[in-house]
Motif scaffolding. Structure first.
Motif, PDB file in Angstrom:
ATOM      1  N   ARG A  22      14.456 -68.284 -25.634  1.00  0.00           N
ATOM      2  CA  ARG A  22      14.168 -69.304 -24.618  1.00  0.00           C
ATOM      3  C   ARG A  22      12.688 -69.230 -24.235  1.00  0.00           C
ATOM      4  NH1 ARG A  22      17.215 -69.681 -18.720  1.00  0.00           N
ATOM      5  NH2 ARG A  22      15.261 -69.899 -17.603  1.00  0.00           N
ATOM      6  N   PRO A  23      11.962 -70.365 -24.245  1.00  0.00           N
ATOM      7  CA  PRO A  23      10.540 -70.300 -23.904  1.00  0.00           C
ATOM      8  C   PRO A  23      10.340 -70.107 -22.407  1.00  0.00           C
ATOM      9  CG  PRO A  23      11.171 -72.560 -24.427  1.00  0.00           C
ATOM     10  CD  PRO A  23      12.397 -71.719 -24.610  1.00  0.00           C
ATOM     11  N   THR A  24       9.117 -69.770 -22.045  1.00  0.00           N
ATOM     12  CA  THR A  24       8.742 -69.552 -20.637  1.00  0.00           C
ATOM     13  C   THR A  24       7.652 -70.546 -20.277  1.00  0.00           C
ATOM     14  OG1 THR A  24       9.233 -67.222 -20.901  1.00  0.00           O
ATOM     15  CG2 THR A  24       7.861 -67.808 -19.028  1.00  0.00           C
ATOM     16  N   ALA A  25       7.736 -71.102 -19.078  1.00  0.00           N
ATOM     17  CA  ALA A  25       6.755 -72.116 -18.673  1.00  0.00           C
ATOM     18  C   ALA A  25       5.381 -71.490 -18.465  1.00  0.00           C
ATOM     19  CB  ALA A  25       7.224 -72.803 -17.391  1.00  0.00           C
ATOM     20  N   GLY A  26       4.374 -71.990 -19.191  1.00  0.00           N
ATOM     21  CA  GLY A  26       2.998 -71.548 -19.012  1.00  0.00           C
ATOM     22  C   GLY A  26       2.308 -72.428 -17.975  1.00  0.00           C
ATOM     23  N   PRO A  27       1.009 -72.199 -17.781  1.00  0.00           N
ATOM     24  CA  PRO A  27       0.277 -73.011 -16.807  1.00  0.00           C
ATOM     25  C   PRO A  27       0.410 -74.500 -17.112  1.00  0.00           C
ATOM     26  CG  PRO A  27      -1.073 -71.175 -17.557  1.00  0.00           C
ATOM     27  CD  PRO A  27       0.149 -71.177 -18.415  1.00  0.00           C
ATOM     28  N   GLY A  28       0.725 -75.274 -16.112  1.00  0.00           N
ATOM     29  CA  GLY A  28       0.820 -76.720 -16.283  1.00  0.00           C
ATOM     30  C   GLY A  28       2.118 -77.195 -16.923  1.00  0.00           C
ATOM     31  N   GLN A  29       3.000 -76.246 -17.229  1.00  0.00           N
ATOM     32  CA  GLN A  29       4.239 -76.624 -17.932  1.00  0.00           C
ATOM     33  C   GLN A  29       5.465 -76.495 -17.026  1.00  0.00           C
ATOM     34  OE1 GLN A  29       4.125 -73.848 -21.247  1.00  0.00           O
ATOM     35  NE2 GLN A  29       3.608 -75.529 -22.637  1.00  0.00           N
ATOM     36  N   VAL A  30       6.495 -77.229 -17.416  1.00  0.00           N
ATOM     37  CA  VAL A  30       7.798 -77.142 -16.760  1.00  0.00           C
ATOM     38  C   VAL A  30       8.836 -76.837 -17.839  1.00  0.00           C
ATOM     39  CG1 VAL A  30       9.576 -78.506 -15.577  1.00  0.00           C
ATOM     40  CG2 VAL A  30       7.181 -78.748 -14.900  1.00  0.00           C
ATOM     41  N   LEU A  31       9.697 -75.877 -17.574  1.00  0.00           N
ATOM     42  CA  LEU A  31      10.814 -75.629 -18.486  1.00  0.00           C
ATOM     43  C   LEU A  31      11.989 -76.474 -18.019  1.00  0.00           C
ATOM     44  CD1 LEU A  31      11.863 -73.885 -20.923  1.00  0.00           C
ATOM     45  CD2 LEU A  31      12.887 -72.385 -19.188  1.00  0.00           C
ATOM     46  N   VAL A  32      12.468 -77.334 -18.906  1.00  0.00           N
ATOM     47  CA  VAL A  32      13.563 -78.240 -18.554  1.00  0.00           C
ATOM     48  C   VAL A  32      14.840 -77.790 -19.249  1.00  0.00           C
ATOM     49  CG1 VAL A  32      14.387 -80.629 -18.631  1.00  0.00           C
ATOM     50  CG2 VAL A  32      11.935 -80.169 -18.323  1.00  0.00           C
ATOM     51  N   LYS A  33      15.911 -77.645 -18.453  1.00  0.00           N
ATOM     52  CA  LYS A  33      17.238 -77.413 -19.052  1.00  0.00           C
ATOM     53  C   LYS A  33      17.742 -78.777 -19.505  1.00  0.00           C
ATOM     54  CE  LYS A  33      21.861 -75.639 -17.883  1.00  0.00           C
ATOM     55  NZ  LYS A  33      22.183 -75.323 -19.262  1.00  0.00           N
ATOM     56  N   VAL A  34      17.931 -78.928 -20.790  1.00  0.00           N
ATOM     57  CA  VAL A  34      18.197 -80.249 -21.355  1.00  0.00           C
ATOM     58  C   VAL A  34      19.635 -80.695 -21.054  1.00  0.00           C
ATOM     59  CG1 VAL A  34      18.304 -81.603 -23.499  1.00  0.00           C
ATOM     60  CG2 VAL A  34      16.519 -79.844 -23.210  1.00  0.00           C
ATOM     61  N   ALA A  35      19.753 -81.896 -20.475  1.00  0.00           N
ATOM     62  CA  ALA A  35      21.072 -82.524 -20.326  1.00  0.00           C
ATOM     63  C   ALA A  35      21.338 -83.431 -21.527  1.00  0.00           C
ATOM     64  CB  ALA A  35      21.130 -83.331 -19.036  1.00  0.00           C
ATOM     65  N   GLY A  36      20.266 -84.042 -22.040  1.00  0.00           N
ATOM     66  CA  GLY A  36      20.416 -84.909 -23.201  1.00  0.00           C
ATOM     67  C   GLY A  36      19.074 -85.264 -23.790  1.00  0.00           C
ATOM     68  N   THR A  37      19.076 -85.533 -25.086  1.00  0.00           N
ATOM     69  CA  THR A  37      17.926 -86.154 -25.725  1.00  0.00           C
ATOM     70  C   THR A  37      18.496 -87.372 -26.436  1.00  0.00           C
ATOM     71  OG1 THR A  37      16.042 -85.832 -27.252  1.00  0.00           O
ATOM     72  CG2 THR A  37      18.126 -84.795 -27.858  1.00  0.00           C
ATOM     73  N   SER A  38      17.636 -88.260 -26.932  1.00  0.00           N
ATOM     74  CA  SER A  38      18.182 -89.418 -27.639  1.00  0.00           C
ATOM     75  C   SER A  38      17.536 -89.506 -29.002  1.00  0.00           C
ATOM     76  CB  SER A  38      17.941 -90.711 -26.856  1.00  0.00           C
ATOM     77  OG  SER A  38      16.606 -91.129 -26.990  1.00  0.00           O
ATOM     78  N   PHE A  39      18.257 -90.092 -29.950  1.00  0.00           N
ATOM     79  CA  PHE A  39      17.670 -90.282 -31.282  1.00  0.00           C
ATOM     80  C   PHE A  39      16.746 -91.489 -31.245  1.00  0.00           C
ATOM     81  CE2 PHE A  39      17.383 -92.472 -35.279  1.00  0.00           C
ATOM     82  CZ  PHE A  39      16.940 -91.460 -36.103  1.00  0.00           C
ATOM     83  N   ASN A  40      15.551 -91.317 -31.814  1.00  0.00           N
ATOM     84  CA  ASN A  40      14.623 -92.425 -32.040  1.00  0.00           C
ATOM     85  C   ASN A  40      14.272 -92.459 -33.523  1.00  0.00           C
ATOM     86  OD1 ASN A  40      13.594 -93.641 -29.346  1.00  0.00           O
ATOM     87  ND2 ASN A  40      13.655 -91.438 -28.964  1.00  0.00           N
TER      88      ASN A  40
END
Ligand SMILES: NC(=O)c1ccc[n+]([C@@H]2O[C@H](COP(=O)([O-])OP(=O)(O)OC[C@H]3O[C@@H](n4cnc5c(N)ncnc54)[C@H](OP(=O)(O)O)[C@@H]3O)[C@@H](O)[C@H]2O)c1
Length: 313
Positions: A22-40
């Motif tokens: 699991r990544p860790t949020a660095g400066p300026g970043q937000v770690l998001v727990k994903v509820a969904g992504t969509s196909f493009n």
């Protein structure tokens, strides 16, 4: 955590569902727990290696440019977000994406998610909604009283383009297959026609149009035919093609390259919560089905906007 990754370009079989750190949020970043992504479609284009000159990804790469989820960690210097906040965003296309349990996002691409709908399904909004917004208003400058032809309106971008153009006060003509005609009529299309036949000069009720929005790949000859039904002083805008300009008739043309814009995305979210913008989702699949979803897209069998949901949701 689990993440979908590929280690080389190729067909859908390069997509693997891996256990990763699991990544860790660095400066300026937000770690998001994903509820969904969509196909493009661009997800398949990048995976297939067709866009190497545009997006410099590194392997292994996690696909999924749209994210909807909750803030899990906030990096140094980030203001405005707190753990648990519901967010949506269009992620940088060359970075690791949201086909994972968690994704790192630059704080500046995130917007508060719609409150009135399912969080995972709101991943159907950022990329295609912003593409429609930027094509119609930033590039073509669509305004009340104008006419528009939307070519390829049955897909993700088209659904929002029809709604936004109608709400802007334009008269909307759209090309679609019969199966999606009713939905587009409900979304505000004034006139619906079948797929265009370019074998004879285009003759469409309502032409010439102030704006033609072309959402499908067209040959140079077909693109020129579309430019030919733009009114003098009008605009041809495409997602896959642009041109040709016609300075004699002051017809301008451009291709949109969608980018994150949180002011525009917040406007789309506001419209959703006000009940003015419908987010159409055709299918919701577990993230483990991602290869099948890419396959369906590659062979033209995707039923419409498809949401991918991580297994721990
Ligand atoms: N440049 C950018 O920044 C940008 C951003 C977003 C999207 N795009 C591109 O723009 C295109 C549209 O995106 P999307 O997300 O809306 O894709 P999509 O959901 O796959 O929609 C494309 C739609 O076009 C329809 N179509 C296919 N051939 C047609 C034809 N001859 N006449 C009319 N409609 C036709 C398809 O219907 P069927 O079901 O019949 O195939 C499908 O519903 C894609 O190629 C995508 O890669 C570019």
């Amino acid at each position: 955590m689990k993440a979908v990754r590929y280690h080389r370009y190729g067909d859908s079989d390069v997509l693997h569902y891996d256990e990763v750190q699991r990544p860790t949020a660095g400066p300026g970043q937000v770690l998001v727990k994903v509820a969904g992504t969509s196909f493009n479609p661009v997800d398949a284009g990048i995976r297939g290696g067709y866009l190497t000159e545009v997006f410099a990804i590194t392997f292994p790469h996690v696909p999924g440019i749209d994210v909807a989820g909750t803030v899990a960690e906030v990096g140094a210097g980030v203001t405005g977000w707190q753990i648990g906040d519901r967010v949506v965003g269009l992620l940088p296309m060359q970075d690791d994406g949201a086909a994972a349990d968690y994704v790192l996002a630059p704080a500046e691409v995130l917007t508060a998610a719609p409150r009135s709908m399912d969080l995972a399904d709101s991943a159907a909004l950022p990329t295609v909604g912003l593409t429609a917004w930027q094509a119609l208003f930033e590039l073509a400058g669509l305004r009340a009283g104008q006419t528009i032809l939307i070519n390829g309106a049955s897909g993700g971008v088209g659904g929002y383009a029809v709604q936004l153009a109608k709400q802007a006060g334009a008269t909307v003509t759209a090309t679609t297959k019969p199966a999606t005609a009713d939905r587009l009529r409900q979304r505000g299309a004034d006139r619906l026609i079948g797929y265009l036949d370019y074998s004879t000069p285009l003759s469409i009720e309502g032409q010439p149009f102030d704006v033609v929005l072309n959402l499908i790949g067209t040959s140079p000859e077909q693109t020129a035919a579309l430019a030919g039904i733009v009114a003098d002083g009008g605009f041809l805008v495409g997602t896959m093609t642009s041109g040709p300009e016609d300075s004699r008739r002051a017809v301008r043309t451009a291709r949109v390259f969608v980018r994150s814009d949180t002011t525009q995305l917040a406007d789309l979210v506001r419209r959703v919560d006000a009940g003015d913008l419908i987010v159409d989702v055709a299918d919701r699949r577990p993230l483990t089905d991602i290869a099948a979803v890419h396959d369906a897209a590659d062979t033209g069998h995707l039923p419409g906007k498809t949401i991918l949901v991580p297994s721990d949701q």
